[in-house]
Design an enzyme around this catalytic site. Sequence first.
Site, PDB file in Angstrom:
ATOM      1  N   ASP A 228       1.386   2.771   3.491  1.00 12.62           N
ATOM      2  CA  ASP A 228       0.507   3.912   3.268  1.00 12.62           C
ATOM      3  C   ASP A 228       1.316   5.204   3.193  1.00 12.62           C
ATOM      4  O   ASP A 228       0.840   6.274   3.584  1.00 12.62           O
ATOM      5  CB  ASP A 228      -0.576   4.017   4.354  1.00 12.62           C
ATOM      6  CG  ASP A 228      -1.688   4.999   3.993  1.00 12.62           C
ATOM      7  OD1 ASP A 228      -1.863   5.282   2.788  1.00 12.62           O
ATOM      8  OD2 ASP A 228      -2.373   5.489   4.908  1.00 12.62           O
TER       9      ASP A 228
ATOM     10  N   HIS B  34       0.861  -1.196   0.000  1.00 13.62           N
ATOM     11  CA  HIS B  34       0.000   0.000   0.000  1.00 13.62           C
ATOM     12  C   HIS B  34       0.889   1.235   0.000  1.00 13.62           C
ATOM     13  O   HIS B  34       1.492   1.577   1.019  1.00 13.62           O
ATOM     14  CB  HIS B  34      -0.895   0.017   1.242  1.00 13.62           C
ATOM     15  CG  HIS B  34      -1.870   1.158   1.264  1.00 13.62           C
ATOM     16  ND1 HIS B  34      -3.207   0.978   1.486  1.00 13.62           N
ATOM     17  CD2 HIS B  34      -1.715   2.494   1.102  1.00 13.62           C
ATOM     18  CE1 HIS B  34      -3.834   2.145   1.457  1.00 13.62           C
ATOM     19  NE2 HIS B  34      -2.934   3.097   1.226  1.00 13.62           N
TER      20      HIS B  34
ATOM     21  N   HIS C 168      -4.417  -0.443   6.081  1.00  2.34           N
ATOM     22  CA  HIS C 168      -3.924   0.369   7.200  1.00  2.34           C
ATOM     23  C   HIS C 168      -4.830   0.301   8.444  1.00  2.34           C
ATOM     24  O   HIS C 168      -5.368   1.311   8.892  1.00  2.34           O
ATOM     25  CB  HIS C 168      -3.706   1.818   6.779  1.00  2.34           C
ATOM     26  CG  HIS C 168      -4.806   2.431   5.940  1.00  2.34           C
ATOM     27  ND1 HIS C 168      -6.144   2.389   6.286  1.00  2.34           N
ATOM     28  CD2 HIS C 168      -4.751   3.116   4.767  1.00  2.34           C
ATOM     29  CE1 HIS C 168      -6.853   3.022   5.380  1.00  2.34           C
ATOM     30  NE2 HIS C 168      -6.021   3.467   4.441  1.00  2.34           N
TER      31      HIS C 168
ATOM     32  N   LYS D  36      -9.451  -0.483  -5.444  1.00  2.23           N
ATOM     33  CA  LYS D  36      -9.465   0.259  -4.180  1.00  2.23           C
ATOM     34  C   LYS D  36     -10.830   0.897  -3.959  1.00  2.23           C
ATOM     35  O   LYS D  36     -11.334   1.624  -4.812  1.00  2.23           O
ATOM     36  CB  LYS D  36      -8.389   1.348  -4.168  1.00  2.23           C
ATOM     37  CG  LYS D  36      -8.307   2.127  -2.862  1.00  2.23           C
ATOM     38  CD  LYS D  36      -7.936   1.214  -1.688  1.00  2.23           C
ATOM     39  CE  LYS D  36      -7.923   1.988  -0.367  1.00  2.23           C
ATOM     40  NZ  LYS D  36      -6.671   2.757  -0.216  1.00  2.23           N
TER      41      LYS D  36
ATOM     42  N   HIS E  73       1.396   5.427  -1.799  1.00  2.00           N
ATOM     43  CA  HIS E  73       1.006   6.543  -2.653  1.00  2.00           C
ATOM     44  C   HIS E  73       2.273   7.117  -3.279  1.00  2.00           C
ATOM     45  O   HIS E  73       3.114   7.671  -2.560  1.00  2.00           O
ATOM     46  CB  HIS E  73       0.285   7.624  -1.843  1.00  2.00           C
ATOM     47  CG  HIS E  73      -0.983   7.152  -1.206  1.00  2.00           C
ATOM     48  ND1 HIS E  73      -2.220   7.293  -1.804  1.00  2.00           N
ATOM     49  CD2 HIS E  73      -1.202   6.531  -0.015  1.00  2.00           C
ATOM     50  CE1 HIS E  73      -3.149   6.782  -1.004  1.00  2.00           C
ATOM     51  NE2 HIS E  73      -2.554   6.309   0.080  1.00  2.00           N
TER      52      HIS E  73
ATOM     53  N   HIS F 257     -10.475   1.148   2.263  1.00  2.00           N
ATOM     54  CA  HIS F 257     -10.237   2.157   3.301  1.00  2.00           C
ATOM     55  C   HIS F 257     -11.437   2.060   4.237  1.00  2.00           C
ATOM     56  O   HIS F 257     -12.512   2.578   3.931  1.00  2.00           O
ATOM     57  CB  HIS F 257     -10.122   3.553   2.689  1.00  2.00           C
ATOM     58  CG  HIS F 257      -9.860   4.625   3.698  1.00  2.00           C
ATOM     59  ND1 HIS F 257      -8.663   5.308   3.771  1.00  2.00           N
ATOM     60  CD2 HIS F 257     -10.634   5.132   4.693  1.00  2.00           C
ATOM     61  CE1 HIS F 257      -8.716   6.175   4.766  1.00  2.00           C
ATOM     62  NE2 HIS F 257      -9.909   6.092   5.327  1.00  2.00           N
TER      63      HIS F 257
END
Length: 353
Positions: free
Chosen positions: A249, A14, A175, A100, A16, A137
Site C-alpha cells: 500500500d 497493492h 491492507h 478495486k 500506488h 478497501h
Amino acid sequence: MTQTLSLRRPDDWHVHLRDGETMNAVLRYTTRQFARAIVMPNLKPPVTTAALARAYRERIIAALEPDAQFTPLMTAYLCDKTPADELRRGFEEGVFTAVKLYPAGATTHSEFGVTSTAKVGKALEAMQAIGMPLLIHGESTDPTVDVFDREAVFIETVLQPLLMEFPALKVVMEHITTEEAADFVSADTSGRLAATVTPQHLIFSRNALFTGGIRPHHYCLPVLKRERHRLALRRAATSGDPRFFLGTDSAPHQRVLKESSCGCAGIFNAPGALQSYLMVFDEEGALDRFEAFASVNGARFYGLRLNEGRITLQRHPSEVPEDIFLPGGGAIHPFLGGTFLPWTLVEQGAESS
C-alpha cells in the site's frame, strides 16, 4: 543466525504508483525489488475503463529504467455505474487483472467509489463468472462509526453479506489492520478469500501517531490500530498461511501535503519495503516463511506463474533515505526515512525465459 537470504523475486500485490513526475520519481523503488505489482487505479480522473488502464500501463512501462524487469498489473476503479461488459472485456483482453472497490469517501481519491454494493451487483456477478478478483478497501463510511472500528464494522455489515450473495467471487481484503480481519480470513475455508498486509501495520500501533506530538508521516487509511491488532497481524503474516501475502500500500504524498492542515493519508514505504517486512519475520523467528509470504502466496491466489528470478538479502544495515526529491521541486518523506534497517538488498537475478 542466518546472514544471507535468497528467495524468488517477490511481488507487491497493492501499490500506488501515482502518475507524472511523482510516478517517475518513485517507480524505481518498486521495480528494483518486485517483479510485478497490482497498481491501484485511484488517479484523478480514476482508471475506470480498459482504455484508461491500457494508457496508464503504457505510461508506467515508458517510465521504467532501461534494465528494469517489471510487469504492472492493472486494476479497474469500480463505480456505481461501471458496466459489467467493460470489466469482462478488459479482463479477457488481459488489461485488467482485478477490480478495486473503494467505498465512496473512505480514503484518498475515493469520491467516485461505490455508494452501495447493491448498485454493483451486475458487475460482481460478471466478475464471479469469469474468476476476476475483487480487491476491497474494507472500511465502513458510516459517519457514526468510530474511525478505529470501521474495518470490523465493514466485515459484519458489508463483507459477510457480499460473500454470501456471491459465493464464488474471489476477494482480497486489502491492507487489513485488525484482529477481527485476520481472524475472519483465517476462518475462511472456501479458498476464495485472502488479505494483504502492509509493513507499517506490522511495525507500528496507533501510539506511533502521537509519540512526542502528531506524526503525520505515520498517518494512513486504514489508520494504525491498537497493539493487540498489530500483534494479531504479525501472527497471521508470519504463520505460513497462504491466505496472507505482501501488499505494501505504498502511497507517496509530498512532504508539504503530509505536514499541512490536509494531513493526507498515505505512507510511502517502497524504498525499504522488503527490508521492513524481512525485519518483522526475523523478529518473529519466521525467516523460513518469508518467501511464501513475499513471493508465492499472492501469485497462487491470482492464478499467476511464480517468478523465476531471485533476489538476495544480507544481514547488513541499510539506510532508508530521509527524502526523495521531485524534479519539479518538493520532496516525499519515506516510511522510516533517515533510519537504518537490519537487512540490505544486495543481488537481483535475471528472470528466466
